[in-house]
Scaffold this active site. Structure first.
Site, mmCIF file in Angstrom:
data_model
loop_
_atom_site.group_PDB
_atom_site.id
_atom_site.type_symbol
_atom_site.label_atom_id
_atom_site.label_comp_id
_atom_site.label_asym_id
_atom_site.label_seq_id
_atom_site.Cartn_x
_atom_site.Cartn_y
_atom_site.Cartn_z
ATOM 1 N N ASP A 274 0.817 -1.214 0.000
ATOM 2 C CA ASP A 274 0.000 0.000 0.000
ATOM 3 C C ASP A 274 0.850 1.263 0.000
ATOM 4 O O ASP A 274 1.809 1.371 0.770
ATOM 5 C CB ASP A 274 -0.898 -0.021 1.248
ATOM 6 N N GLU A 316 1.155 -0.943 -5.077
ATOM 7 C CA GLU A 316 0.087 0.037 -5.248
ATOM 8 C C GLU A 316 0.755 1.401 -5.343
ATOM 9 O O GLU A 316 0.993 2.071 -4.352
ATOM 10 C CB GLU A 316 -0.905 0.014 -4.082
#
Ligand code: GLC
Length: 633
Positions: A274, A316
């Site tokens: 993330d 990501e």
């Protein structure tokens, strides 16, 4: 630098496993060393030694069934590149209530053809507002209402038994304000203060902010928050209660290396890294996409490959086109960082072609990507749980005589439904008055016109909107990569305006496109004549067809043919055994293409319709029609 002796740590393990581990340690040692050298030049040898120990300790804990999975992945290292792979992303609670509830819904996933399941953040978040779980206070515990760590392990096992790989988020840029590390840092513990970026006054924060962009300009302006307890300014890129970690400190890397192995040992097969772009800070820059980010990823991946090679990484990094390719690795990092990365540019360009009914910008933008390393994969998608930011590059726009700023403005107005004749029903997220940026929230069905067609009761409009949705998803499936479906798109779920009733979500309209799965509505996929039936079967059909086409193996690079008729996108995919030409009419009008545009023989056939051969006349393409012409080599 000599490889440390880990034999004592493996003592008592089956001899075969000891040899396997040592083999992997030798294989990945150079990657580990060079990765560490890129980010911690003075400390690399000592760090590599520590990390090898962490890998060995975790390998020791690795259950037998997962060691077997490691061997299976070694036997088929391309496992995540196969054209049968299909991803699905959802919130555990919104899909199955609890982790056990998710396990009970596996038939639904299998019916769709899912082989990879991304469950949105489920490690214990802070109470109250937590950015959809991206503010983790305990990485070794599961959110109470979803279940326990044992439930998570059981779910991973159940999924694996059904051929579905579990993906979880690894939030590595920041922890929750309530995380133990942050609590210790606030209380003045100097060891834990070094886990964060804490400043006594505004001098350095001000200096950094001169070049920092705003991520949440609306609800969390600025990148630093004053903490009363420790009398310091703390780096908080996202919300004030998400404290950025200090990755310049090797101790932070050790913590995460150990955590990665622990998650892998529960049966997690893919970690979604993330907000990876933000990891490393450098004065005078935007503090995104710094070279050290890739060096650190390489080191972490080497550890995972040594201890638990069945684990893959997905980056990501929702960044501009020129910064994206390094997340799959360019130059010395090629094939050594993430295995999968979100193809954010493709996503933006799909929405752009649909709004503009013109493919020229798509072709220019997508053509500039360097070939990705053959062992890696683009994660292709239309929607995810986040807003859409209009990552259109000014240079790409200029190359097709568009003004980047104006085109971005057009897209945000179009998808907010503000542009004349637009049938999109998006909501503006985080308008930035300084830069003019306006990101957009909304489900695929609402953005693509299905919501407004249903509200208007216009069947012809609905028909076109459904075709548009199917076209968009066929592009996601036919571009090549690991397609990632977002929950509800298979049923054309519309915006959930009730999100604002929940006080912890009210100020974050991304929840408009994170509905709960209405299982009664899902049943309609079996009822001919319903919207759900049409969308489900349209998608399911393309998924089945794709699974049988070797030209859609993700190692194959998509080639974008120059637009002859700008209304029609033509993508060429050449594998050793099959060539495929995807033809996508992005307009509501019938289009025609000169026959020579499709470089295939007259007997090439359309795998989607199984219709008559291509023939030698001009090609007619119906409104929003997609054709996948294939020819065996
Ligand atoms: C990622 C997530 C997003 C979250 C952010 C901060 O971009 O996808 O939902 O807000 O990270 O953690």
């Amino acid at each position: 630098m000599t490889i440390p002796d880990v034999a004592p740590l493996l003592d008592g393990e089956p001899l075969h496993d000891q040899v396997v581990f040592q083999t992997r340690l030798q294989r990945y040692w150079p990657d580990l060393i060079t990765g560490l050298t890129g980010a911690y030049p003075d400390q690399a040898p000592e760090m590599a030694r520590r990390l090898a120990m962490i890998a060995a300790e975790n390998f020791r804990q690795r259950p037998a069934d997962l060691r077997l999975l490691d061997l299976r992945r070694h036997a088929d290292p391309q496992w995540f590149q196969h054209q049968q792979m299909l991803g699905y992303a959802t919130y555990a609670d919104r899909f199955g209530g609890t982790l056990r509830g998710v396990a009970e819904k596996v038939d639904y996933l299998s019916e769709l053809g899912v082989t990879y399941l991304h469950l949105m953040p489920l490690l214990r978040p802070r109470p109250g507002q937590n950015d959809g779980g991206y503010a983790v206070m305990d990485y070794r515990a599961v959110r109470e209402d979803l279940g326990t760590v044992d439930d998570l392990r059981d779910l991973a096992t159940t999924l694996r038994g059904r051929g579905i790989s579990l993906t979880l988020d690894l939030v590595l840029n920041h922890v929750a304000y309530e995380h133990e590390w942050a609590v210790q840092a606030r209380s003045g513990d100097s060891y834990y203060r070094r886990y964060f970026h804490m400043f006594a006054d505004r001098e350095l924060p001000d200096a950094y902010e001169r070049s920092l962009p705003e991520v949440f300009p609306d609800f969390a302006p600025g990148s630093f928050t004053y903490d009363e307890e420790s009398h310091s300014w703390v780096w908080t890129t996202f919300n004030t209660w998400q404290w950025d970690l200090n990755w310049h400190n090797p101790d932070v890397l050790y913590e995460f290396a150990d955590l990665i192995c622990w998650l892998a040992n529960l049966g997690v097969e893919c970690l979604r890294l993330d907000a990876i772009a933000f990891l490393y800070k450098r004065m005078g820059t935007a503090c995104q996409n710094q070279p050290e980010v890739h060096a650190i990823t390489q080191a972490l991946r080497a550890v995972a490959r040594i201890a638990a090679p069945a684990l893959i990484f997905k980056a990501e990094a929702i960044v501009g086109p020129s910064d994206l390719a390094p997340y799959l690795g360019v130059g010395k990092h090629a094939g050594k960082v993430s295995d999968v990365a979100y193809q954010n540019s493709l996503m933006v360009q799909i929405w752009s072609v649909l709004a503009a009914k013109d493919t020229r910008l798509f072709c220019t933008a997508m053509n500039r990507f360097p070939a990705k390393p053959v062992s890696t994969v683009w994660g292709t998608y239309l929607r995810c749980h986040d807003d859409i930011g209009w990552a259109i590059d000014d240079g790409d726009a200029a190359a097709v005589e568009l003004n980047g700023f104006e085109h971005r403005r057009f897209l945000s107005e179009f998808y907010a439904g503000l542009f004349p004749m637009s049938d999109a029903r998006g909501l503006v997220f985080q308008e930035n008055l300084e830069t003019g940026d306006r990101r957009i929230s909304g489900t695929a069905a609402s953005l693509i016109g299905i919501e407004s067609a249903l509200n208007g009761g216009d069947d012809a409009h609905l028909d076109l909107a459904v075709r548009r949705l199917l076209l968009a998803y066929r592009l996601v499936l036919g571009f090549g990569g690991l397609p990632l479906l977002y929950m509800g798109d298979e049923l054309a779920l519309r915006n959930d305006y009730g999100f604002a009733d929940d006080p912890t979500h009210a100020d974050d309209n991304r929840w408009v496109h994170r509905p709960e799965m209405p299982w009664d509505v899902a049943e309609r996929r079996h009822q001919p004549g319903t919207l759900e039936h049409r969308v489900w079967h349209g998608l399911r059909h393309a998924i089945t067809v794709r699974a049988a086409l070797p030209s859609l193996h993700a190692s194959v690079e998509a080639e974008i043919i120059d637009p002859v008729n700008p209304a029609v996108l033509v993508l060429l995919r050449r594998s050793a055994t099959q060539t495929m030409v995807g033809v996508y009419n992005v307009t509501p009008e019938v289009q025609s293409l000169p026959r020579w545009v499709v470089p295939l023989g007259n007997w090439a056939w359309d795998a989607l319709t199984e219709e008559t051969p291509l023939g030698d006349g001009p090609l007619r393409v119906e409104p929003y029609q997609v054709r996948w012409f294939v020819q065996e080599a």
